[in-house]
Enzyme design. Structure first.
Site: not given
Ligand code: NAD
Length: 503
Positions: A191, A266, A300, A397
């Site tokens: 997804k 992550e 990230c 962040e």
């Molecule tokens: P997000 O958490 O808003 O969304 C990520 C994914 O989760 C999307 O596909 C979204 O549709 C899904 N999602 C949202 N709510 C959900 C739920 N209730 N159940 C299941 N899935 C759900 O994150 P974002 O804004 O897309 O990405 C940015 C974030 O990702 C930042 O915090 C960044 O630091 C983090 N990130 C971390 C790493 C790492 O390796 N640590 C790498 C890349 C990004």
């Protein structure tokens, strides 16, 4: 690298088919609209135009995809590792063949600059090659001989898994999760983020074209609270590999509790780059700038907090301001661009809201702090100085091209500041004192630390965070720990006495 006009023309050629049909799901090897027929639009952050429509999957589509992944699992698990390896290498070959298309689509969909995305697409191929080569050793086990038992421990793939990815460098991150799952022998329901569906679709197509059997990799587009939630709750999905925000990770943990889901997270970061006065300051400056302003700061591992020693702070910050003001903001398909637009309006509003917060908290906006242009979600690379670690801009962040600089007196204070957030993903330490580097890195609360370097990834090393930055590790053999179960089998030699009950 081609110029903006050529890149735009090539992009439009690649987008034509998506504009015509929209982006559909791929379930059990078949391209399908959402079961409900619902769609949503994906927009370009460059000019806010509609790129195309996207199938809006929901629980029903997740259910069909999970069923397909479950049905495909036994044959994929039992396929000889060398055959799996060939298919994964073929996926890597096809990624390389379509690297330009992937990079251009990713830039248009996410706002990332082409100078970085060309490499990110190729990194996706490397992820497949790396895990393809490890497929044969994924099930390596151990034997332990005793007089009564030959103990054999093997590793078996856990089953169908859910992969949920974010919008930042979505192509590379998806390969980073999916490649080890497939190499281990798991089947996948992916997804992708609703804000960046283009390259997830290309990746699924590539996998299909490379000969991956139907049902081994299923793609369901949709929103987190709907399709994403259904995936985390599905009883046939044995584990969830998730990359995204810390608060979403926490939600997923709750959603997956009823089915006792194994999770790998992550998550976010507020990573410190710590510059001591004995460091090579020119290299430290280059690295500090690169690690927050490249990839629009939507990364990230970005070094979003600069901790700089008092004795050099004035000079270091002056050089920083000059350099930050010279960073080129522009169209992501222009090879000269260093910072492109942020992903979408809500994120743009969030990032720019910190400009006001910084002022209210008493920090100085030493560079940027405004929108760039009046169309698209562009912001000027921003630097806050004279900040303290208790300020919101030092704790949250921001996930944009925004750096918060904080001064410190000595090593002890630097460590307190560096560890003084809820996060613990990466840390960057600049010093030429080896003993201090050893001391400091030992005490720094982060999953990954670099000394006198920016973030350089070597795939065999473990990747992941501590505290609110994550659970679990990727890379090397660590990925297989997540996608596999340890299984113990004891073969008796017939020499031990079996306890006897009854007559
Ligand atoms: P997000 O958490 O808003 O969304 C990520 C994914 O989760 C999307 O596909 C979204 O549709 C899904 N999602 C949202 N709510 C959900 C739920 N209730 N159940 C299941 N899935 C759900 O994150 P974002 O804004 O897309 O990405 C940015 C974030 O990702 C930042 O915090 C960044 O630091 C983090 N990130 C971390 C790493 C790492 O390796 N640590 C790498 C890349 C990004």
């Amino acid at each position: 690298m081609s110029d903006l006009a050529t890149n735009t023309e090539t992009l439009n050629r690649h987008l034509a088919r998506f504009r015509e049909t929209g982006i559909l799901n791929l379930i059990n090897g078949e391209t399908r609209p959402a079961a409900s027929g619902a769609t949503f639009e994906t927009l370009s952050p460059v000019d806010e135009s509609v790129i195309c429509s996207v199938a809006k999957g929901s629980a029903e589509d997740i259910g069909t995809a999970a069923q397909a992944a479950k049905a495909a699992f036994p044959a994929w698990r039992d396929m000889p590792a060398l055959e799996r390896k060939k298919i994964l290498h073929r996926i890597a070959d096809l990624i390389v063949e379509r690297a330009e298309e992937i990079a251009l689509c990713e830039c248009w969909d996410t706002g990332q600059a082409i100078r970085f995305m060309s490499k990110a697409a190729l990194r996706g191929a490397e992820n497949f090659r790396f895990f393809a080569d490890k497929a044969a050793s994924a099930r390596d086990g151990q034997q332990l001989q005793s007089p009564t038992l030959m103990n054999v421990t093997t590793r078996v793939p856990i089953g169908p898994v859910g992969v949920i990815t974010p919008w930042n460098t979505p192509f590379m991150l998806s390969t980073w999760k999916i490649a080890p799952a497939l190499a281990a022998g798991c089947t996948v329901v992916h997804k992708p983020a609703e804000f960046s569906p283009l390259t997830a679709r290309i990746l699924a197509e590539i996998a299909h074209e490379a000969g991956l059997p139907a049902g081994v990799w299923n793609l369901v587009n949709g929103f987190g609270e709907d399709a994403g939630k259904a995936l985390t709750e599905h009883p046939d999905i044995k584990a969830i590999a998730f990359v995204g925000e810390s608060k979403t990770g926490s939600m997923i943990m709750k959603q997956g509790a009823d089915t006792l889901k194994r999770v790998h997270f992550e998550l976010g970061g507020k990573n410190p780059v710590v510059v001591f006065d004995d460091a090579d300051l020119d290299r430290a400056l280059d690295a500090a700038i690169f690690m927050i302003y490249s990839l629009n700061g939507e990364r990230c591992t970005s070094s979003s907090r600069l901790l700089v020693q008092d004795s050099i702070a004035e000079t270091f910050e002056a050089k920083l301001i000059e350099r930050v003001n010279s960073i080129k903001v522009g169209h992501p398909l222009d090879p000269a661009t260093e910072v492109g637009p942020l992903i979408h309006k809500v994120h743009f509003d969030k990032v720019t809201s910190y400009f006001e917060t910084a002022k209210q908290d008493g920090a100085t906006i030493a560079a940027g702090g405004t929108r760039a242009g009046d169309k698209g979600w562009f912001v000027r690379p921003t630097l806050f100085t004279h900040a303290t670690n208790d300020m919101t801009i030092a704790q949250e962040e921001i996930f944009g091209p925004v750096l918060t600089a904080i001064r410190f007196k000595d090593e002890e204070e630097a460590l307190t500041l560096a560890n003084g957030t809820q996060y613990g993903l990466t840390g960057y330490v600049w010093t030429n004192d080896l003993t201090r580097a050893l001391r400091f890195t030992n005490a720094l609360e982060a999953g990954m630390i670099w000394v006198n370097s920016e973030n350089v990834r070597h795939l065999p090393t473990p990747f992941g965070g501590v505290k609110a930055s994550g659970i679990g590790r990727d890379g090397g053999d660590w990925s297989f720990e997540f996608y596999m179960e340890q299984k113990h089998i004891g073969f008796a030699t017939g020499r031990h006495k079996i306890p006897r009950l009854g007559a």
